[in-house]
Design a protein around this motif. Sequence first.
Motif, mmCIF file in Angstrom:
data_model
loop_
_atom_site.group_PDB
_atom_site.id
_atom_site.type_symbol
_atom_site.label_atom_id
_atom_site.label_comp_id
_atom_site.label_asym_id
_atom_site.label_seq_id
_atom_site.Cartn_x
_atom_site.Cartn_y
_atom_site.Cartn_z
ATOM 1 N N GLU A 117 -24.695 3.029 -13.847
ATOM 2 C CA GLU A 117 -24.802 2.689 -15.263
ATOM 3 C C GLU A 117 -25.023 3.951 -16.091
ATOM 4 N N ILE A 118 -24.610 3.924 -17.347
ATOM 5 C CA ILE A 118 -24.795 5.066 -18.232
ATOM 6 C C ILE A 118 -26.268 5.428 -18.365
ATOM 7 N N GLN A 119 -27.142 4.447 -18.422
ATOM 8 C CA GLN A 119 -28.568 4.738 -18.570
ATOM 9 C C GLN A 119 -29.118 5.547 -17.394
ATOM 10 N N ASP A 120 -28.496 5.413 -16.214
ATOM 11 C CA ASP A 120 -28.948 6.173 -15.049
ATOM 12 C C ASP A 120 -28.746 7.674 -15.242
ATOM 13 N N ILE A 121 -27.767 8.047 -16.045
ATOM 14 C CA ILE A 121 -27.471 9.466 -16.265
ATOM 15 C C ILE A 121 -28.672 10.172 -16.871
ATOM 16 N N TYR A 122 -29.381 9.494 -17.754
ATOM 17 C CA TYR A 122 -30.505 10.117 -18.453
ATOM 18 C C TYR A 122 -31.671 10.443 -17.521
ATOM 19 N N LYS A 123 -31.754 9.771 -16.383
ATOM 20 C CA LYS A 123 -32.827 10.051 -15.439
ATOM 21 C C LYS A 123 -32.595 11.366 -14.706
ATOM 22 N N TYR A 124 -31.330 11.652 -14.413
ATOM 23 C CA TYR A 124 -31.017 12.796 -13.559
ATOM 24 C C TYR A 124 -30.382 13.970 -14.306
ATOM 25 N N CYS A 125 -30.079 13.760 -15.596
ATOM 26 C CA CYS A 125 -29.435 14.808 -16.395
ATOM 27 C C CYS A 125 -30.105 14.919 -17.761
ATOM 28 N N LYS A 126 -30.027 16.106 -18.344
ATOM 29 C CA LYS A 126 -30.492 16.331 -19.702
ATOM 30 C C LYS A 126 -29.273 16.292 -20.614
ATOM 31 N N VAL A 127 -29.103 15.178 -21.284
ATOM 32 C CA VAL A 127 -27.880 14.889 -22.029
ATOM 33 C C VAL A 127 -27.990 15.396 -23.460
ATOM 34 N N LYS A 128 -26.969 16.145 -23.910
ATOM 35 C CA LYS A 128 -26.971 16.719 -25.261
ATOM 36 C C LYS A 128 -25.865 16.148 -26.145
ATOM 37 N N VAL A 129 -25.270 15.051 -25.711
ATOM 38 C CA VAL A 129 -24.229 14.403 -26.513
ATOM 39 C C VAL A 129 -24.667 12.979 -26.835
ATOM 40 N N LYS A 130 -23.965 12.369 -27.760
ATOM 41 C CA LYS A 130 -24.286 11.001 -28.145
ATOM 42 C C LYS A 130 -23.970 10.039 -27.000
ATOM 43 N N GLU A 131 -24.770 8.990 -26.905
ATOM 44 C CA GLU A 131 -24.527 7.990 -25.863
ATOM 45 C C GLU A 131 -23.157 7.336 -26.044
ATOM 46 N N ALA A 132 -22.712 7.228 -27.293
ATOM 47 C CA ALA A 132 -21.403 6.630 -27.544
ATOM 48 C C ALA A 132 -20.290 7.444 -26.894
ATOM 49 N N LEU A 133 -20.463 8.762 -26.823
ATOM 50 C CA LEU A 133 -19.470 9.610 -26.156
ATOM 51 C C LEU A 133 -19.415 9.275 -24.674
ATOM 52 N N LEU A 134 -20.579 9.098 -24.068
ATOM 53 C CA LEU A 134 -20.612 8.715 -22.656
ATOM 54 C C LEU A 134 -19.884 7.390 -22.450
ATOM 55 N N ALA A 135 -20.137 6.458 -23.358
ATOM 56 C CA ALA A 135 -19.524 5.135 -23.235
ATOM 57 C C ALA A 135 -18.013 5.183 -23.432
ATOM 58 N N ASP A 136 -17.523 6.160 -24.206
ATOM 59 C CA ASP A 136 -16.080 6.288 -24.412
ATOM 60 C C ASP A 136 -15.379 6.859 -23.186
ATOM 61 N N LEU A 137 -16.086 7.622 -22.367
ATOM 62 C CA LEU A 137 -15.465 8.271 -21.213
ATOM 63 C C LEU A 137 -15.808 7.618 -19.877
ATOM 64 N N LEU A 138 -16.900 6.864 -19.848
ATOM 65 C CA LEU A 138 -17.361 6.274 -18.596
ATOM 66 C C LEU A 138 -17.563 4.777 -18.746
ATOM 67 N N PRO A 139 -17.282 3.994 -17.689
ATOM 68 C CA PRO A 139 -16.691 4.405 -16.425
ATOM 69 C C PRO A 139 -15.260 4.922 -16.625
ATOM 70 N N GLY A 140 -14.864 5.862 -15.779
ATOM 71 C CA GLY A 140 -13.518 6.404 -15.870
ATOM 72 C C GLY A 140 -13.349 7.615 -14.976
ATOM 73 N N PRO A 141 -12.145 8.172 -14.960
ATOM 74 C CA PRO A 141 -11.820 9.286 -14.061
ATOM 75 C C PRO A 141 -12.271 10.637 -14.595
ATOM 76 N N VAL A 142 -13.546 10.701 -14.993
ATOM 77 C CA VAL A 142 -14.091 11.905 -15.620
ATOM 78 C C VAL A 142 -15.438 12.230 -14.985
ATOM 79 N N THR A 143 -15.685 13.513 -14.725
ATOM 80 C CA THR A 143 -16.987 13.994 -14.277
ATOM 81 C C THR A 143 -17.581 14.832 -15.396
#
Length: 267
Positions: A117-143
């Motif tokens: 889930e997108i929310q899991d990213i925040y536990k293991y990463c320090k995110v500097k972009v908007k959550e909406a950007l994450l939602a636009d790219l994930l799930p998907g073929p992007v790392t």
Amino acid sequence: MKCVRHFAAELLKPRGAHSSAAARSPGADMCKELKTKVLHLLAPTSNVPSVRQEGHTDGAEILSCTVKALREGHVVAVPTDTIYGLACLAQNSKAVKKIYEIKERNGHKPLAISVGEIQDIYKYCKVKVKEALLADLLPGPVTLVFERSEALNTDLNPFTPLVGVRIPDHDFMRRLCQMCAEPLALTSANVSSHTSTVAVHEFQELWPNLAVVVDGGPIGDNSRLGSTVVDLSVLGKYRIIRPGCALSSTVDVLEHKYGLSEDSGEK
């Protein structure tokens, strides 16, 4: 002679009353008996209800078997939305070491992590972009590459403060991550520097080193390019690390929708 049994199953969501039946099933027995298990996923046909067939078991049992192997510290092979991958629990240092040994991978090449889930990213990463950007790219073929947080295993990529994170657009992989409730270390299912694989027979030489091989059939358009890898660790910037299979659509989102500019690396 290694013991390998082919095991067919429909990919279904787990059902509440399933656990007791699973304990009595051939699939559950197989988890105990065999060293290498090759488990076949049969994707449900569109517009046709999934039916449990005689002699088959369902995708919930394949998930259970794969989760069990991961929690025991083993490495497994799994389908994703791009290519086949090798996975283990990212928080298990011994399992991470096994992946490097199996792939004959340079110890200074990083592994990505996969979460459900997108929310899991925040536990293991320090995110500097908007959550909406994450939602636009994930799930998907992007790392997406971010600065790692203190919660991530320090033995995973200890040579870099960054980590790549994926949410594959693949029902089995997402459910697997959700059931594990912790990140999976994920890399391509091949010997290092060899061609990426889009069918399980293409990495058959690795099977004896794996606890489970989940066969999801041929993957995608067979492009073998893998995910597009983009570094988002610098505020307002992006840097393409690997073009992959979704470069143009990813850049379009980053530049035109969110106004990020490409980091040239110049100072």
